[in-house]
Write an enzyme that holds these catalytic residues in place. Structure first.
Site, short mmCIF file in Angstrom:
data_model
loop_
_atom_site.label_atom_id
_atom_site.label_comp_id
_atom_site.label_asym_id
_atom_site.label_seq_id
_atom_site.Cartn_x
_atom_site.Cartn_y
_atom_site.Cartn_z
N ASP A 195 -31.01 13.84 -23.83
CA ASP A 195 -31.67 15.10 -23.51
C ASP A 195 -32.96 14.86 -22.72
O ASP A 195 -33.48 13.74 -22.67
CB ASP A 195 -31.98 15.85 -24.82
CG ASP A 195 -31.93 17.36 -24.64
OD1 ASP A 195 -32.07 17.84 -23.50
OD2 ASP A 195 -31.76 18.07 -25.65
N ASP B 6 -27.96 25.75 -22.38
CA ASP B 6 -28.31 26.07 -23.77
C ASP B 6 -27.80 27.45 -24.16
O ASP B 6 -27.89 27.84 -25.32
CB ASP B 6 -29.83 26.00 -23.96
CG ASP B 6 -30.29 24.60 -24.37
OD1 ASP B 6 -29.41 23.76 -24.65
OD2 ASP B 6 -31.51 24.35 -24.40
#
Ligand code: GLA
Length: 727
Positions: free
Chosen positions: A478, A546
């Protein structure tokens, strides 16, 4: 093979299966662009015209010929300083402070195989399926050498471009701007298609006519960004999904970039793509070399679906690497939307147990397992397992989960540092912060200076230490903020740091993929904030957004599909009401949408009804049935979800023997009108049976006359129709 040099005409011609690219060294040594488009034969320099143009200067050697101007001629690699006032591919500051560069042809080489770029991701191919053209250009005054690199994959209709820049003169020069590709078009009205967005709403489709003036997308965020994707298309104004000309440009790079199109004073169009010229000033001393990241190019005259398919095959087979590049990925469950930071080892184990019951194959423990990390305000940089929280060692947890028959994966964010961390307390200068200025915080974290090898080395060691604690088969990498406050103690030249940062990132990733060749790595940056062909060289899939809302995902995945294969698109079924939008969408529709990607789950299985769990089992068995077709088939967009009531897409097998039609109804109205779609990729002469209804159709009819789509009552209904050849 594909690259031909004509000694007499001094032309370079690149042929792929269906396209031709041509350029020419003129009498003065300039490298002029002649043509890129559908396959043609012969010398195309008749296309060039010469007129005396006011305020467009002429090279000195042209003498009294006022019709020869770099300001009007199409070029391969225009530089600032020789009379071209349009956007240029390169500009430099010379040791004497002047800003002029004049590149002329010196020599060239044609080689079998595709060139590679040291430290950078690049398209790769076997020697027998690719060729490389290297053209050396030089500035005879300063000794700056530019080798233009062309890679050709003829069967795929792919040409790549890059440049190697070496400084051979005395002192030091600065590269002020380097673009990897320039494409000039002598006439025509084009549209520029780009993909804009924001966190949780990435890669929206935008199509606008190319106009006079610079139209530009780009990023100065240190990552390719949620805001603009480094992939764009120049299409003829009449081009549709299934007909017409288009050029795709995809930057194989994960940091700052820019892409632009401009109509010039003579109505010619120029397209450029490369590193962002802002926050870039790269020093080169005698003998030093700089590599421009590569751009993948493709042309087709058969519409946008075909153009996307060209990119899909190139990225899937010639950019992605590793064990997982061409295999169906394990169906996973991720703990993020199931528990966020609020979990224990026992809860993770429970989730794995429940996952097993519905035939999920892998559990991913997301953020929160390390250091002091109970929320997103602390802990980044402290890559040691929080055994208190897990109630034991990581190794034990993994073993227990593996014993259930479930694979284990883990989340990391190696590039970041929290001020509240032991790492920051020990090495505050490892964070990107400008001395004397307060840094801008984002998600309350700072960025590590990955341009410094000792920083990369240290974090690499820490991460390997974690990955060696058990059978970890997947990592989610990430990156949750944009870069700013660029200052590195490693150099006096701060204009190089953002590029060197990306090289540091790639170095880390390269070491990781070599050390753990069987591990699947999924890229992520707050979802799809670093979704680019560069990352796909290391991570064959990237968390697409997301935003897991199935209806928003229709548009996000539609935009993503223009440049990237389905096998690269991380997509999960999540809970309703959706955590990002509050929308409620049926489990079936959520499943169909997630199947246009790597497919997985991201929810608390314990909170589901037994009906939902049964449906998940059915979904997973459907997915296993369709996955080879979804992952290996050709992908077709059948609708425009921005305009149409439905969103529809199709996977057709390469041999046309089967196809999966996917439909989600975005709107429902009283007395609803019927939507039709035309299918693609079938055999015109064959008959097909649709599995659910048993109805038989001719391939030609499905492709030419289309199919009325059933109207399903209720909101956001989705369905799949599987057509199989019927003898
Ligand atoms: C990012 C990712 C999410 C999740 C969180 C964890 O936002 O995109 O999927 O991993 O970080 O902090």
């Amino acid at each position: 093979m594909g690259i031909i040099y004509s000694q007499t005409e001094r032309t370079f011609t690149i042929h792929t299966k269906e396209t031709t690219y041509q350029m020419k060294v003129d009498n003065y040594g300039f490298l002029l662009h002649l043509y890129y488009g559908k396959k043609v034969k012969g010398n195309m320099d008749y296309l060039l015209t010469y007129y005396d143009r006011g305020f467009s200067g002429n090279p000195y050697e042209a003498g009294r010929d006022r019709t020869y101007s770099m300001d009007a001629l199409p070029q391969e690699f225009p530089s600032l300083g020789n009379g071209d006032y349009r956007g240029t591919a390169i500009s430099v500051e010379n040791p004497d402070g002047t800003l002029s560069c004049d590149l002329r042809y010196k020599e060239h080489r044609i080689k079998n195989g595709k060139y590679g770029l040291p430290g950078l991701p690049a398209v790769y191919a076997k020697a027998e399926e690719s060729q490389t053209l290297e053209i050396d250009m030089e500035d005879r005054v300063t000794g700056l050498q530019v080798t233009l690199l062309y890679g050709v994959l003829p069967e795929l209709d792919i040409i790549t471009r890059s440049a190697k820049i070496t400084y051979a003169g005395p002192g030091k020069i600065y590269l002020e701007k380097v673009q990897s590709v320039c494409l000039d078009f002598l006439y025509g009205n084009y549209d520029l298609i780009t993909f804009y967005g924001r966190h949780a709403m990435e890669r929206n489709f935008q199509r606008v006519p190319v106009a006079h003036g610079r139209q530009m997308v780009g990023s100065r965020r240190g990552a390719s960004s949620h805001q603009y994707n480094p992939m764009m298309i120049l299409a003829d104004e009449k081009t549709t999904e299934d007909a017409g000309c288009g050029y795709a440009l995809s930057f194989v790079y994960s940091g700052n970039f820019q892409g632009e199109a401009q109509k010039d004073q003579f109505n010619q169009t120029r397209v450029l793509m490369g590193l962002n010229e802002e926050m870039f000033r790269y020093p080169l001393e005698t003998g030093e070399t700089f590599y421009a990241p590569e751009v993948i190019l493709s042309f087709t005259d058969q519409g946008l679906n075909r153009l996307s398919q060209n990119l899909h095959s190139c990225i899937r087979h010639h950019v992605c690497r590793g064990k997982y590049k061409e295999v169906v990925r394990p169906v996973l469950i991720n703990s993020w939307e199931a528990a966020y930071f609020d979990f224990t080892g026992e809860m993770i184990y429970e989730l794995a147990k429940q996952a097993k019951e519905v035939n999920i194959e892998m559990l991913v423990m997301d953020d929160g397992w390390f250091g002091k990390r109970e929320d997103d305000n602390s802990g980044l940089g402290d890559w040691y397992v929080n055994e208190e929280k897990l109630g034991g060692t990581l190794g034990d947890l993994i073993r227990r989960i593996n014993d259930l028959g479930i694979k284990f994966g883990i989340w990391i964010e190696p590039e970041m540092i929290s001020e509240d961390s032991n790492l920051y307390r020990a090495h505050p200068d490892w964070a990107l912060v400008i001395p004397g200025r307060d840094p801008v915080r984002a998600r309350n974290q700072l960025v590590l200076d990955f341009s410094r090898k000792e920083v990369v080395d240290y974090i690499y060691g820490q991460i390997c230490n974690v990955l060696d604690q058990g059978n970890i088969e997947y990592v989610k990498w990430d990156m949750n903020r944009s870069l700013l406050d660029i200052y590195s103690v490693s150099s006096k030249d701060q204009g190089r740091i953002m590029y060197d940062y990306v090289l540091g990132l790639y170095d880390f990733l390269e070491r990781l993929v070599r050390r753990y060749p069987n591990m699947l790595i999924e890229g992520c940056s707050g979802g799809g904030g670093r979704f680019d062909a560069g990352m796909l060289y290391y991570t064959p899939q990237i968390w697409c957004s997301d935003n897991t809302d199935a209806v928003d995902r229709l548009k996000i995945q539609y935009g993503t599909s223009f440049g990237y294969p389905v096998s690269a698109v991380g997509s999960h079924v999540s809970a309703v009401p959706n955590h990002q939008t509050g929308r409620k969408v049926s489990m079936k529709t959520r499943g169909i949408t997630a199947m246009a990607g790597t497919f997985g789950y991201e929810l608390d299985l314990g909170a589901l009804s037994s009906e939902d769990k049964e449906e998940i089992k059915k979904q997973i068995s459907d997915y296993h049935k369709f996955a080879p077709l979804i992952q290996n088939g050709k992908y077709f967009r059948l609708s425009n979800p921005y305009q149409d009531e439905i969103c529809a897409w199709e996977f057709a097998s390469e041999d046309g023997s089967e196809a999966l039609l996917n439909v989600v109804m975005q709107q429902i109205h009283g007395n609803m009108t019927v939507n039709y779609v035309k299918m693609y990729g079938l055999k015109a002469g064959a008959m097909y049976q649709e599995e659910n209804s048993g109805k038989v159709y001719s391939g030609a009819a499905l492709m030419e006359a289309g199919l009325p789509l059933p109207i399903e009552f209720g909101e956001y209904q989705g369905y799949q129709m599987h057509f199989v050849i019927y003898e």
